[in-house]
Write a protein that holds these residues in place. Structure first.
Motif, PDB file in Angstrom:
ATOM      1  N   ALA A   1       0.828  -1.206   0.000  1.00  0.00           N
ATOM      2  CA  ALA A   1       0.000   0.000   0.000  1.00  0.00           C
ATOM      3  C   ALA A   1       0.864   1.257   0.000  1.00  0.00           C
ATOM      4  CB  ALA A   1      -0.922  -0.010   1.219  1.00  0.00           C
ATOM      5  N   LEU A   2       1.974   1.243   0.729  1.00  0.00           N
ATOM      6  CA  LEU A   2       2.867   2.398   0.783  1.00  0.00           C
ATOM      7  C   LEU A   2       3.453   2.697  -0.590  1.00  0.00           C
ATOM      8  CD1 LEU A   2       4.398   4.565   2.364  1.00  0.00           C
ATOM      9  CD2 LEU A   2       6.119   2.833   2.929  1.00  0.00           C
ATOM     10  N   GLY A   3       3.940   1.674  -1.281  1.00  0.00           N
ATOM     11  CA  GLY A   3       4.499   1.871  -2.613  1.00  0.00           C
ATOM     12  C   GLY A   3       3.468   2.407  -3.600  1.00  0.00           C
ATOM     13  N   ALA A   4       2.271   1.838  -3.556  1.00  0.00           N
ATOM     14  CA  ALA A   4       1.214   2.286  -4.478  1.00  0.00           C
ATOM     15  C   ALA A   4       0.811   3.722  -4.186  1.00  0.00           C
ATOM     16  CB  ALA A   4       0.005   1.357  -4.362  1.00  0.00           C
ATOM     17  N   ASN A   5       0.643   4.062  -2.915  1.00  0.00           N
ATOM     18  CA  ASN A   5       0.179   5.405  -2.564  1.00  0.00           C
ATOM     19  C   ASN A   5       1.223   6.473  -2.870  1.00  0.00           C
ATOM     20  OD1 ASN A   5      -2.520   5.140  -1.562  1.00  0.00           O
ATOM     21  ND2 ASN A   5      -1.697   4.071   0.207  1.00  0.00           N
ATOM     22  N   PHE A   6       2.498   6.143  -2.700  1.00  0.00           N
ATOM     23  CA  PHE A   6       3.525   7.147  -3.007  1.00  0.00           C
ATOM     24  C   PHE A   6       3.590   7.420  -4.510  1.00  0.00           C
ATOM     25  CE2 PHE A   6       7.865   8.584  -3.912  1.00  0.00           C
ATOM     26  CZ  PHE A   6       7.917   9.689  -3.072  1.00  0.00           C
ATOM     27  N   ALA A   7       3.518   6.369  -5.308  1.00  0.00           N
ATOM     28  CA  ALA A   7       3.520   6.564  -6.762  1.00  0.00           C
ATOM     29  C   ALA A   7       2.302   7.362  -7.205  1.00  0.00           C
ATOM     30  CB  ALA A   7       3.556   5.202  -7.463  1.00  0.00           C
ATOM     31  N   ILE A   8       1.154   7.063  -6.631  1.00  0.00           N
ATOM     32  CA  ILE A   8      -0.072   7.772  -6.994  1.00  0.00           C
ATOM     33  C   ILE A   8      -0.018   9.226  -6.532  1.00  0.00           C
ATOM     34  CG2 ILE A   8      -2.566   7.862  -6.610  1.00  0.00           C
ATOM     35  CD1 ILE A   8      -2.475   4.799  -6.328  1.00  0.00           C
ATOM     36  N   PHE A   9       0.544   9.469  -5.351  1.00  0.00           N
ATOM     37  CA  PHE A   9       0.655  10.839  -4.847  1.00  0.00           C
ATOM     38  C   PHE A   9       1.452  11.715  -5.797  1.00  0.00           C
ATOM     39  CE2 PHE A   9       3.724  13.645  -2.664  1.00  0.00           C
ATOM     40  CZ  PHE A   9       2.850  14.691  -2.371  1.00  0.00           C
TER      41      PHE A   9
END
Length: 302
Positions: free
Chosen positions: A14-22
């Motif tokens: 979730a951290l990796g996905a959210n940082f890329a999306i941010f």
């Protein structure tokens, strides 16, 4: 019986996905001046911080017991999970509602709307992958229960938080996409503002649901009902145990404390009675791996 989920894997995914999306959302929000996109960027940034807090909670939960904390630090995970729910409510939900209301009174035209659409589609794919990984771990605990039953009964606070965040993120991205498309098709900026407000309301609702569940863990939840019945059945089947009077359980993060009061069958001597109690405790721990503390209060014939 349900299995044990890999919470660390879910959090890192979730951290990796959210940082890329941010990063993608922020760039698009600056170019397009979309309120819904900005709200989603703030949401993703808050989620990155939230996952950092959950990682801190997992680390603290592994601290060994001490004289000051004889039952360890396991429940620290519940504190950080509850804090994440509060942040999801305030930083994500309340800010999005504020931004939407601001857009209602001070509308700004969209620029590069197709860029916004592209970023939102990318976000849906990335969050979908994160949600897929989360659901894979949830199914290990879910068993034959519905997702709602699992959500109400699960004792994995960090998994509850990630599931809630991913669900809100997917629905929020979909709302933002619909808002941007409606604004593009009609030229009416009202849709952008309403989409932003809807995202905020969604985050508030999810945050409250998660906070209510984690609150129960903070107060002191026992094991899940099915697991408690399995524990009772195990004790009743033991030849050394004549009657189980009470079984108290308490989740201390991923570990469990158990207190048993039972009437033991007569033994040939006091030493033999102690050996019987030790055997029950040893086999109980072996059967239920999450049990770290087991206190046995026997009741025997005079």
């Amino acid at each position: 019986m349900s299995g044990h989920a890999n919470s660390l894997k879910v959090i890192l995914l979730a951290l990796g996905a959210n940082f890329a999306i941010f990063v993608a959302k922020l760039a698009a929000a600056l170019i397009t001046r979309s309120g819904a996109m900005l709200a989603e960027a703030v949401h993703s940034l808050a989620d990155c911080g939230n996952q950092g807090l959950l990682l801190l909670g997992l680390r603290q939960a592994k601290r060994p017991p001490s004289d000051d904390y004889p039952l360890g630090w396991g429940r620290a995970l519940y504190f950080w999970s509850f804090l994440v729910a509060i942040l999801l409510f305030s930083v994500g939900g309340v800010f999005s509602i504020y931004e939407g209301v601001h857009k209602l009174t001070h509308p700004e035209p969209l620029s590069w709307p197709w860029l916004a659409v592209g970023v939102l589609v990318f976000g849906l794919v990335a969050e979908g992958l994160s949600m897929r990984g989360c659901l894979q771990e949830v199914r290990k605990e879910q068993g034959d229960r519905s997702l709602w039953q699992w959500f109400r009964e699960s004792r994995s606070s960090e998994l509850l938080v990630i599931f809630g965040e991913d669900s809100a993120a997917l629905l929020g991205l979909l709302l933002a996409l619909l808002a941007v498309l409606a604004t593009m098709l009609t030229g009416n900026l009202l849709f952008d503002a309403l989409g932003t407000i809807a995202i905020g309301v969604l985050l508030v609702v999810v945050a409250v649901l998660v906070a209510v569940e984690v609150k129960g863990l903070l107060i002191g939840h026992g094991v899940e009902p099915k697991q408690r019945e399995t524990m009772l059945a195990f004790l009743r089947e033991r030849p050394e145990v004549e009657c189980v009077y009470n079984l108290l359980t308490l989740h201390m993060g991923p570990e469990v404390m158990v207190a048993i009061k039972a009437r033991m069958r007569p033994a040939s001597s006091g030493r033999a009675q102690v050996d019987d109690i030790n055997a029950v405790e040893r086999d109980f721990r072996a059967r239920f791996a999450a049990v770290r503390w087991c206190f046995f209060e026997p009741d025997v014939d005079d």
